[in-house]
Scaffold this motif. Structure first.
Motif, PDB file in Angstrom:
ATOM      1  N   GLN A  55      -2.920  16.310 -12.335  1.00  0.00           N
ATOM      2  CA  GLN A  55      -1.345  16.724 -11.737  1.00  0.00           C
ATOM      3  C   GLN A  55      -0.342  16.132 -12.819  1.00  0.00           C
ATOM      4  O   GLN A  55       0.569  16.545 -13.277  1.00  0.00           O
ATOM      5  N   ASP A 113      -9.225  12.599  -4.518  1.00  0.00           N
ATOM      6  CA  ASP A 113      -7.449  12.249  -4.659  1.00  0.00           C
ATOM      7  C   ASP A 113      -7.222  11.798  -6.107  1.00  0.00           C
ATOM      8  O   ASP A 113      -6.119  12.112  -6.539  1.00  0.00           O
ATOM      9  N   LYS A 164      -7.371  14.540  -8.477  1.00  0.00           N
ATOM     10  CA  LYS A 164      -6.356  15.457  -8.435  1.00  0.00           C
ATOM     11  C   LYS A 164      -4.889  14.783  -9.049  1.00  0.00           C
ATOM     12  O   LYS A 164      -3.888  15.474  -9.587  1.00  0.00           O
ATOM     13  N   ASP A 186     -11.565  20.026  -4.055  1.00  0.00           N
ATOM     14  CA  ASP A 186     -11.404  19.586  -2.501  1.00  0.00           C
ATOM     15  C   ASP A 186     -12.786  20.192  -1.868  1.00  0.00           C
ATOM     16  O   ASP A 186     -12.953  19.965  -0.915  1.00  0.00           O
ATOM     17  N   HIS A 189      -7.729  22.121  -8.158  1.00  0.00           N
ATOM     18  CA  HIS A 189      -7.447  21.113  -6.677  1.00  0.00           C
ATOM     19  C   HIS A 189      -8.242  21.799  -5.911  1.00  0.00           C
ATOM     20  O   HIS A 189      -8.926  20.983  -5.005  1.00  0.00           O
TER      21      HIS A 189
END
Length: 245
Positions: free
Chosen positions: A94, A87, A90, A205, A201
């Motif tokens: 972003q 997380d 990511k 994951d 992403h």
């Protein structure tokens, strides 16, 4: 007693073309919402034109270079639901969408220990994983080995390095260990920035499935090869997280 695999840390390495290492600092991470504001620093951050590093007391460390960003979390003893490094990675990409991200590596690191058998780690590599022969008889001391393996999985290449090391104990003695450094390597694809970010992403994951695959490979193909008389050191020691090479 059979050996067990102790998973020490999980790293995510994102290759990038035009990344500015000087952007990485605690204020940037907190004010951008990449990490919670209450996180405490483990030590003084490093910031230079070529590399920056921020480490937190919870075992998360971020290293920024001109060609890559490294995210590492110490995960020994953590359940999958407690692992947050994916997380964090990511949120970072972003926040900086215009960096040209090229590839990502999902890198678990584990070890197994040998209690009171100071030469057991070397013997495991030289005698269990490798075939005996005259090539091992050169020099005045027993040969030491590091294995670099490449597996072509359906979804990506998987690189595995098996090496001998030592774990420092609180009483200043050391315990021989075998390190397993893995890397699942993916290329980022997409014609536009949103497409590449979305793909990046998706690749990040994959971390949980890749971690399970890694652990299965080590447990079923490597740990089972250890001689039955070896024993396990209780999981009471920890190693400092270091940047993935």
């Amino acid at each position: 007693m059979s050996q067990s695999l102790i998973t020490q840390e999980f790293g995510i390495i994102i290759a990038a073309k035009n990344h500015n290492p000087t952007l990485l600092n605690p204020d940037f991470l907190k004010y951008s919402g990449i990490v919670p504001t209450q996180w405490e620093l483990a030590r003084q951050p490093v910031s230079t034109q070529s590399v920056s590093q921020v480490a937190f007391t919870n075992g998360v460390m971020i290293v920024a270079e001109a060609t890559r960003v490294i995210f590492i979390e110490a995960i020994e003893g953590k359940a999958a639901a407690e692992i947050i490094i994916a997380d964090i990675a990511k949120k970072y990409v972003q926040t900086l969408p215009n960096v040209e991200y090229e590839a990502v590596g999902l890198n678990p690191r584990s070890y197994m220990t040998f209690d009171k058998q100071q030469d057991a780690a070397r013997q495991y590599l030289a005698e269990t994983l490798l075939s005996p022969g005259p090539w091992q008889e050169v020099g005045t001391t027993p040969v030491r080995a590091t294995l670099n393996l490449v597996y072509n999985l359906e979804r990506c290449p998987f690189y595995l390095t098996v090496s001998e090391a030592a774990l420092r104990n609180p009483d200043e003695t050391s315990t021989p260990i075998v390190l397993f450094n893995g890397s699942f390597s993916y290329q980022v694809i997409g014609e536009t920035v949103p497409e590449r970010l979305r793909n990046l992403h998706q690749l990040i994951d994959n971390w949980q499935g890749d971690l399970l695959t890694y652990q299965d490979i080590i447990n079923s193909k490597f740990i089972t090869q250890v001689a039955a008389h070896t024993t396990v050191v209780p999981d009471v020691f920890s190693m400092n997280a270091s940047a993935v090479a």
